[in-house]
Design a protein around this motif. Sequence first.
Motif, short mmCIF file in Angstrom:
data_model
loop_
_atom_site.label_atom_id
_atom_site.label_comp_id
_atom_site.label_asym_id
_atom_site.label_seq_id
_atom_site.Cartn_x
_atom_site.Cartn_y
_atom_site.Cartn_z
N PRO A 79 26.57 27.33 -0.99
CA PRO A 79 26.03 27.60 0.35
C PRO A 79 26.71 28.83 0.97
O PRO A 79 27.88 29.11 0.70
CB PRO A 79 26.38 26.34 1.14
N LEU A 80 25.98 29.52 1.79
CA LEU A 80 26.57 30.55 2.66
C LEU A 80 25.80 30.48 3.98
O LEU A 80 24.62 30.85 4.04
CB LEU A 80 26.49 31.94 2.05
N LEU A 81 26.44 29.96 5.00
CA LEU A 81 25.84 29.78 6.31
C LEU A 81 26.69 30.52 7.34
O LEU A 81 27.92 30.44 7.30
CB LEU A 81 25.77 28.29 6.68
N MET A 82 26.03 31.22 8.26
CA MET A 82 26.74 31.93 9.33
C MET A 82 26.05 31.61 10.64
O MET A 82 24.82 31.74 10.74
CB MET A 82 26.73 33.44 9.08
N MET A 83 26.81 31.20 11.65
CA MET A 83 26.23 30.83 12.93
C MET A 83 27.07 31.41 14.07
O MET A 83 28.29 31.31 14.08
CB MET A 83 26.18 29.30 13.07
N GLY A 84 26.38 32.01 15.01
CA GLY A 84 27.00 32.58 16.20
C GLY A 84 25.93 33.37 16.92
O GLY A 84 25.63 34.51 16.55
N GLY A 85 25.32 32.77 17.93
CA GLY A 85 24.11 33.32 18.54
C GLY A 85 24.22 34.76 19.02
O GLY A 85 23.24 35.49 19.04
N ARG A 86 25.41 35.18 19.41
CA ARG A 86 25.56 36.55 19.91
C ARG A 86 25.57 37.58 18.79
O ARG A 86 25.30 38.76 19.03
CB ARG A 86 26.85 36.68 20.71
N TRP A 87 25.91 37.15 17.59
CA TRP A 87 26.13 38.11 16.52
C TRP A 87 25.23 37.89 15.31
O TRP A 87 24.98 38.81 14.55
CB TRP A 87 27.59 38.02 16.04
N ILE A 88 24.75 36.66 15.12
CA ILE A 88 24.02 36.30 13.90
C ILE A 88 22.57 35.98 14.22
O ILE A 88 22.28 35.21 15.14
CB ILE A 88 24.67 35.09 13.20
N ARG A 89 21.66 36.56 13.45
CA ARG A 89 20.23 36.29 13.60
C ARG A 89 19.87 35.06 12.76
O ARG A 89 20.06 35.07 11.54
CB ARG A 89 19.42 37.50 13.14
N PRO A 90 19.34 34.00 13.36
CA PRO A 90 19.00 32.80 12.59
C PRO A 90 17.87 33.07 11.60
O PRO A 90 17.04 33.96 11.80
CB PRO A 90 18.56 31.79 13.66
#
Length: 560
Positions: free
Chosen positions: A511-522
């Motif tokens: 898996p590679l998941l990145m979350m952070g609404g200000r910086w990451i586009r879902p």
Amino acid sequence: MSRPSWLHPTLSLFTCAALLAPAVQSAHAAPKTAPAPIEAAAPKLVVVMVIDGLPAEQLQRYRGQFGQGGLRRLMEQGASFTNAHQAHGVTVTAIGHTAVLTGAYPYRHGIIGNNWIDGNGKLVYCTEDARHHYIGEETEEHDGTSPAKLRVDTLGDQLRYASGNRSKVVTVSGKDRGAILLAGKTGTAYMYMDKTGDFASSTYYMQQHPAWVERFKAAKPQDRYYAKSWKPLLPDAAYADDAPDPAPSLKSPNRFPFTFYSESGQPAADYYGRLKTSPAVDELTLEFARAAVEGENLGSNASGATDLLGISLSGHDYVNHAYGPESRMSHDHLQQIDRRIADFFNYLDKRIGMDNVLVVLTADHGFANTAEFSQGRHMDATRIDPKPLRARLEAALAERFRVAGLVKNAYLPEIYLDYAAIERNKLARRDVEDAAARFLLTQPGIADVFTRSQLEQGVAARSRVGTLMQRAWNRELSGDLMVVTAPYTSFGSGDSGATHGTPYNYDSNVPLLMMGGRWIRPGVQAQYTEVVDIAPTLAQILHLRPPAAAEGRVLTEALR
């Protein structure tokens, strides 16, 4: 493996249009300029989570059963890279953890395995360092106490450098290598102690623990599981597609419920060891991470500097080794992890605010199914006992060259030849290497063998597997032969359980998941991605110089 790239032929048309646009504007019209984008403030806290031994396929297979706040939250509110890989040929814990924040491959960073044979023929451990010892805990010869064998810097080291050491980098894991190799050279690592169930650091980092660590230890949270059991979280029907539970043995029931106990009748070393093959070690790890957030005031740095918290959850690896990733135990363990991650995110939301936190979640390696399960699906799966294989190789070389002892050492997938003996007997190195490789390729379950000569010249990298093995090979540290099993076959002398370590997709796809609404586009990203891309991407977001040996790319497709 070359990284995929595409040249868009339409780019030149758009470029020309942009250049010609001013010429066709009205002479009286004022040119319009787009407002400058407002750059998001840097995260207050970066949380890097590694779930030890989690194949990407498990995340997809069980996603419908996850709760709302943990892994599902990451997958739905963050960027989900479904074709991400640990892109080196020896997929083990130490190498996988090192890749995450160095952005580098073993040929450069020097961590070529969990263990390897050094130039003196001695077995060494990836994070051992005799100059240092655990604080307040017994330290044995090969225990991991420092990053001395790590030859490069990490994202955390760059963060500390750029902030004048105002940024804090703290890591915690059920395994010493999980914490130490995430912490880099200048972070602070804490690890689970098998004999006491406490978390401790080493004298590489400090001479005594801060008060918050001593308070955590004094509460003895690890003792609350005594005489309790690990039971399935979901109804029986949820596990209908899992492999049947293994038959019970005299030593272990190998089936739910798993009761935590000690032969002595009270919490002791055997009890604390049993906690590792269960959700308990991960729950304790996340509790210690909370204590670190509060004790070190992570995410609330008065200077405004970004802090980094590394968390490696080790239990899934132990469960998969014991029962296989196809088991009900592995299935349930991942569901348990999901709920505990959700609790941790809720805690961060209340304390710091998740809009101030950037989260990355990945794994150090995947997992093969147990040989028995694969055989039941008509796969040519087996286990290769290393000792008889080495003996057969030694005998074959002795017969071919009339010289005994041409194999100096073996710690598969690495085999070390005795080049001094080869020279004394006026043999050509390449002849011995080639003869050894040809013999090994005749052995059942061996798919590829790469020799030192091939690896030094780079000719191994003519295939996907060869490229991954080339990246895993370090000229100074690695062996003279790199041996690759056939798919679903592994090295090992046991007759149960599962393992990992090959260049095949079941071991590399994580898996590679990145979350952070200000910086990451879902959104779902299906293109080929590597774990070494994490460090350059975080460096881009944090406006840092990437780690020196990083070879990954910035995942621009996921950035706002």
